[in-house]
Motif scaffolding. Structure first.
Motif, PDB file in Angstrom:
ATOM      1  N   VAL A  34     -27.235  16.570  36.365  1.00  0.00           N
ATOM      2  CA  VAL A  34     -26.834  15.374  35.471  1.00  0.00           C
ATOM      3  C   VAL A  34     -26.779  16.090  33.224  1.00  0.00           C
ATOM      4  O   VAL A  34     -28.189  17.273  33.317  1.00  0.00           O
ATOM      5  CB  VAL A  34     -27.485  14.374  35.666  1.00  0.00           C
ATOM      6  N   GLY A  35     -26.165  16.456  33.209  1.00  0.00           N
ATOM      7  CA  GLY A  35     -25.806  16.970  32.319  1.00  0.00           C
ATOM      8  C   GLY A  35     -25.590  18.189  32.234  1.00  0.00           C
ATOM      9  O   GLY A  35     -25.702  19.431  30.626  1.00  0.00           O
ATOM     10  N   THR A  36     -24.578  18.961  33.267  1.00  0.00           N
ATOM     11  CA  THR A  36     -24.932  19.850  32.821  1.00  0.00           C
ATOM     12  C   THR A  36     -23.658  20.745  33.190  1.00  0.00           C
ATOM     13  O   THR A  36     -22.710  19.805  33.929  1.00  0.00           O
ATOM     14  CB  THR A  36     -25.378  21.089  34.111  1.00  0.00           C
ATOM     15  N   LYS A  37     -22.851  21.886  33.708  1.00  0.00           N
ATOM     16  CA  LYS A  37     -21.247  21.976  33.461  1.00  0.00           C
ATOM     17  C   LYS A  37     -20.759  22.361  35.682  1.00  0.00           C
ATOM     18  O   LYS A  37     -19.919  21.911  35.794  1.00  0.00           O
ATOM     19  CB  LYS A  37     -21.355  23.195  33.039  1.00  0.00           C
ATOM     20  N   MET A  67     -13.872   9.846  32.146  1.00  0.00           N
ATOM     21  CA  MET A  67     -14.386   8.907  32.685  1.00  0.00           C
ATOM     22  C   MET A  67     -16.261   9.343  33.286  1.00  0.00           C
ATOM     23  O   MET A  67     -17.332   9.159  33.019  1.00  0.00           O
ATOM     24  CB  MET A  67     -14.297   7.867  33.143  1.00  0.00           C
ATOM     25  N   LEU A  68     -15.648  10.732  33.973  1.00  0.00           N
ATOM     26  CA  LEU A  68     -16.340  10.743  34.391  1.00  0.00           C
ATOM     27  C   LEU A  68     -17.511  12.149  33.427  1.00  0.00           C
ATOM     28  O   LEU A  68     -18.847  11.901  33.661  1.00  0.00           O
ATOM     29  CB  LEU A  68     -16.491  11.663  35.720  1.00  0.00           C
ATOM     30  N   PRO A  69     -16.920  12.936  32.694  1.00  0.00           N
ATOM     31  CA  PRO A  69     -17.977  13.445  32.023  1.00  0.00           C
ATOM     32  C   PRO A  69     -18.214  12.878  30.820  1.00  0.00           C
ATOM     33  O   PRO A  69     -19.179  13.371  30.120  1.00  0.00           O
ATOM     34  CB  PRO A  69     -16.564  14.315  30.939  1.00  0.00           C
ATOM     35  N   LEU A  70     -18.010  11.691  30.155  1.00  0.00           N
ATOM     36  CA  LEU A  70     -18.632  11.291  29.365  1.00  0.00           C
ATOM     37  C   LEU A  70     -20.129  10.119  30.183  1.00  0.00           C
ATOM     38  O   LEU A  70     -20.761  10.390  29.283  1.00  0.00           O
ATOM     39  CB  LEU A  70     -17.606   9.629  29.109  1.00  0.00           C
ATOM     40  N   VAL A  71     -19.978  10.099  31.493  1.00  0.00           N
ATOM     41  CA  VAL A  71     -21.281   9.368  32.064  1.00  0.00           C
ATOM     42  C   VAL A  71     -21.903  10.716  31.829  1.00  0.00           C
ATOM     43  O   VAL A  71     -23.569  10.344  32.096  1.00  0.00           O
ATOM     44  CB  VAL A  71     -20.519   8.376  33.287  1.00  0.00           C
ATOM     45  N   LEU A  72     -21.257  11.743  32.630  1.00  0.00           N
ATOM     46  CA  LEU A  72     -22.696  12.780  33.122  1.00  0.00           C
ATOM     47  C   LEU A  72     -22.981  14.033  32.226  1.00  0.00           C
ATOM     48  O   LEU A  72     -23.874  14.686  32.573  1.00  0.00           O
ATOM     49  CB  LEU A  72     -21.901  13.823  34.211  1.00  0.00           C
ATOM     50  N   THR A  73     -22.677  13.587  30.674  1.00  0.00           N
ATOM     51  CA  THR A  73     -23.012  14.062  29.742  1.00  0.00           C
ATOM     52  C   THR A  73     -23.061  13.266  28.475  1.00  0.00           C
ATOM     53  O   THR A  73     -23.757  13.767  27.575  1.00  0.00           O
ATOM     54  CB  THR A  73     -22.139  14.676  28.835  1.00  0.00           C
ATOM     55  N   LEU A  74     -24.442  11.800  28.997  1.00  0.00           N
ATOM     56  CA  LEU A  74     -24.485  11.204  27.779  1.00  0.00           C
ATOM     57  C   LEU A  74     -26.087  12.016  27.619  1.00  0.00           C
ATOM     58  O   LEU A  74     -26.324  11.359  26.334  1.00  0.00           O
ATOM     59  CB  LEU A  74     -24.558   9.848  28.168  1.00  0.00           C
ATOM     60  N   ASN A  75     -26.744  12.711  28.365  1.00  0.00           N
ATOM     61  CA  ASN A  75     -27.523  12.773  27.792  1.00  0.00           C
ATOM     62  C   ASN A  75     -27.881  14.374  27.125  1.00  0.00           C
ATOM     63  O   ASN A  75     -28.878  14.853  27.249  1.00  0.00           O
ATOM     64  CB  ASN A  75     -28.854  13.032  28.822  1.00  0.00           C
ATOM     65  N   ASN A  76     -26.759  14.639  27.269  1.00  0.00           N
ATOM     66  CA  ASN A  76     -26.909  16.674  26.537  1.00  0.00           C
ATOM     67  C   ASN A  76     -25.195  16.827  26.095  1.00  0.00           C
ATOM     68  O   ASN A  76     -24.323  17.391  26.364  1.00  0.00           O
ATOM     69  CB  ASN A  76     -27.160  17.229  27.727  1.00  0.00           C
ATOM     70  N   PRO A  77     -24.915  16.387  25.021  1.00  0.00           N
ATOM     71  CA  PRO A  77     -23.891  16.919  24.254  1.00  0.00           C
ATOM     72  C   PRO A  77     -23.596  17.937  24.336  1.00  0.00           C
ATOM     73  O   PRO A  77     -22.351  18.421  24.236  1.00  0.00           O
ATOM     74  CB  PRO A  77     -23.999  16.215  22.533  1.00  0.00           C
ATOM     75  N   SER A 125     -23.035  19.811  27.017  1.00  0.00           N
ATOM     76  CA  SER A 125     -21.851  20.165  27.902  1.00  0.00           C
ATOM     77  C   SER A 125     -20.638  18.894  28.128  1.00  0.00           C
ATOM     78  O   SER A 125     -20.218  19.509  29.007  1.00  0.00           O
ATOM     79  CB  SER A 125     -22.480  19.838  29.118  1.00  0.00           C
ATOM     80  N   ARG A 126     -20.381  19.049  27.298  1.00  0.00           N
ATOM     81  CA  ARG A 126     -19.209  17.722  26.557  1.00  0.00           C
ATOM     82  C   ARG A 126     -17.937  18.397  27.170  1.00  0.00           C
ATOM     83  O   ARG A 126     -18.222  19.899  26.394  1.00  0.00           O
ATOM     84  CB  ARG A 126     -19.178  16.517  26.011  1.00  0.00           C
ATOM     85  N   THR A 127     -16.928  17.922  27.227  1.00  0.00           N
ATOM     86  CA  THR A 127     -15.443  18.398  27.097  1.00  0.00           C
ATOM     87  C   THR A 127     -14.968  17.559  26.176  1.00  0.00           C
ATOM     88  O   THR A 127     -15.657  17.139  25.316  1.00  0.00           O
ATOM     89  CB  THR A 127     -14.786  18.325  28.237  1.00  0.00           C
ATOM     90  N   LEU A 128     -13.749  18.256  26.305  1.00  0.00           N
ATOM     91  CA  LEU A 128     -13.490  18.201  24.499  1.00  0.00           C
ATOM     92  C   LEU A 128     -12.590  16.483  24.443  1.00  0.00           C
ATOM     93  O   LEU A 128     -12.824  15.595  23.529  1.00  0.00           O
ATOM     94  CB  LEU A 128     -11.677  18.866  24.769  1.00  0.00           C
ATOM     95  N   ALA A 129     -12.269  16.107  26.265  1.00  0.00           N
ATOM     96  CA  ALA A 129     -12.283  14.079  25.617  1.00  0.00           C
ATOM     97  C   ALA A 129     -13.135  13.437  25.817  1.00  0.00           C
ATOM     98  O   ALA A 129     -12.591  12.592  24.632  1.00  0.00           O
ATOM     99  CB  ALA A 129     -11.683  14.372  27.321  1.00  0.00           C
ATOM    100  N   VAL A 130     -14.167  13.912  26.243  1.00  0.00           N
ATOM    101  CA  VAL A 130     -15.207  12.783  25.648  1.00  0.00           C
ATOM    102  C   VAL A 130     -15.921  13.709  23.997  1.00  0.00           C
ATOM    103  O   VAL A 130     -16.506  11.991  23.370  1.00  0.00           O
ATOM    104  CB  VAL A 130     -16.282  13.679  26.506  1.00  0.00           C
ATOM    105  N   GLY A 131     -15.443  14.933  23.706  1.00  0.00           N
ATOM    106  CA  GLY A 131     -15.870  15.586  21.723  1.00  0.00           C
ATOM    107  C   GLY A 131     -15.000  14.241  21.298  1.00  0.00           C
ATOM    108  O   GLY A 131     -15.520  13.576  20.285  1.00  0.00           O
ATOM    109  N   LEU A 132     -13.652  13.725  21.719  1.00  0.00           N
ATOM    110  CA  LEU A 132     -12.630  13.137  20.594  1.00  0.00           C
ATOM    111  C   LEU A 132     -13.482  11.772  20.537  1.00  0.00           C
ATOM    112  O   LEU A 132     -13.216  10.934  19.561  1.00  0.00           O
ATOM    113  CB  LEU A 132     -11.424  12.799  21.371  1.00  0.00           C
ATOM    114  N   TYR A 133     -14.026  11.431  21.622  1.00  0.00           N
ATOM    115  CA  TYR A 133     -14.580   9.843  21.642  1.00  0.00           C
ATOM    116  C   TYR A 133     -16.014   9.827  20.334  1.00  0.00           C
ATOM    117  O   TYR A 133     -16.294   8.608  20.381  1.00  0.00           O
ATOM    118  CB  TYR A 133     -15.216   9.418  22.884  1.00  0.00           C
ATOM    119  N   ALA A 134     -16.084  10.427  20.224  1.00  0.00           N
ATOM    120  CA  ALA A 134     -17.221  10.837  19.054  1.00  0.00           C
ATOM    121  C   ALA A 134     -16.646  10.625  17.551  1.00  0.00           C
ATOM    122  O   ALA A 134     -17.740  10.067  17.031  1.00  0.00           O
ATOM    123  CB  ALA A 134     -18.333  12.083  19.464  1.00  0.00           C
ATOM    124  N   PHE A 135     -15.209  11.229  17.355  1.00  0.00           N
ATOM    125  CA  PHE A 135     -14.951  10.780  16.439  1.00  0.00           C
ATOM    126  C   PHE A 135     -14.438   8.585  15.980  1.00  0.00           C
ATOM    127  O   PHE A 135     -14.265   8.676  14.891  1.00  0.00           O
ATOM    128  CB  PHE A 135     -13.784  11.652  15.884  1.00  0.00           C
TER     129      PHE A 135
END
Length: 274
Positions: free
Chosen positions: A133-136, A209-219, A221-231
């Motif tokens: 969890v939280g890893t690539k 959805m999957l990257p968001l759930v799996l990287t909640l504890n490790n920013p 390892s986030r991907t672009l789609a999840v990074g956009l949500y942070a804005f």
């Protein structure tokens, strides 16, 4: 009358096409606007004072460079795994009539009706039990671990249409199962493989959805789609930052499709024809 009809048709189609691509053009335009100009001229497509400040800001301060590299890594390895997995499964399903084949195909087809949301918790638990969890690697395996029924059907349909004489000739030449697959069948399915690569690249690149759930504890390892949500904050939204990030995220996929659209169409047409 024919000329008038053709002109009206072309104008109508051009208008529909413009409406269709307007959001994409708006996103690119907004990425070159300042915050003040964005709110003054929200719907305009031509920035009065173009600036690349938004791109520089999100790339450096929002760690978008890390997200971009993470997305490339996850996409490349998930595409490779899915390509090999579906190609070999399609070869077995398309060339061999083994016991339980129809049952396996029915299970695969039935999995299409299962929503992705309902598989998130089981996927998370499996990845968690593996300590990923939280890893690539966890992102790669979760992205590539689905049934990918469409790709399986494409390969199955293609391999069913390959003449048996090719396999028989390979056996006469002394090829075993794996040699026949790698040296005879793989070169033949290049159009279908290209189609699978393009489609899986788009899906893996835009996965959220999957990257968001799996990287909640490790920013990290986030991907672009999840990074956009942070804005998007609780009370404010960085629209120009989202537009710049969306432009960075979309352009690679658009370039890939432009250069490989011929192979994409050939692969779909060949699979449907067979």
């Amino acid at each position: 009358m024919r000329t008038v009809k053709t002109t009206v048709t072309h104008l109508l189609l051009a208008g529909i096409g413009f409406v269709w691509i307007y959001p994409f053009l708006w996103m690119i335009s907004a990425s070159f606007k300042s915050q003040a100009e964005f709110f003054e001229n929200r719907l305009g497509l031509i920035p009065k004072s173009p600036t690349i400040e938004n791109v520089i800001r999100i790339w450096n301060k929002a760690d978008f460079g890390t997200y971009f590299i993470n997305t490339i890594i996850v996409t490349v390895f998930s595409v490779l795994i899915v390509l090999v997995m579906t190609m070999m499964a399609g070869y077995a399903m398309g060339r061999y009539k083994f016991r339980g084949r129809n049952m396996c195909m029915a299970v695969f087809l039935g999995s299409i009706a299962i929503p992705l949301v309902s598989t998130i918790i089981p996927t998370y638990e499996v990845v968690k039990s593996m300590g990923l969890v939280g890893t690539k690697p966890g992102l790669i395996l979760s992205q590539a671990g689905g049934a990918h029924v469409i790709f399986l059907l494409l390969f199955t349909s293609f391999f069913e249409s390959v003449p048996n004489e090719l396999e028989e000739a390979a056996k006469i030449d002394g090829c075993n199962f794996f040699q026949t697959f790698f040296h005879v069948m793989m070169p033949l399915c290049k159009p279908v493989a290209t189609t699978v690569v393009i489609m899986e690249t788009i899906w893996a690149w835009n996965a959220f959805m999957l990257p968001l759930v799996l990287t909640l504890n490790n920013p990290a390892s986030r991907t672009l789609a999840v990074g956009l949500y942070a804005f998007k904050g609780e009370n404010t939204v960085d629209w120009t930052g989202i537009a710049a990030g969306g432009t960075i995220a979309v352009i690679p996929v658009v370039i890939l499709f432009i250069f490989m659209q011929k192979h994409f169409v050939e692969g779909i047409a060949g699979a449907v024809k067979s």
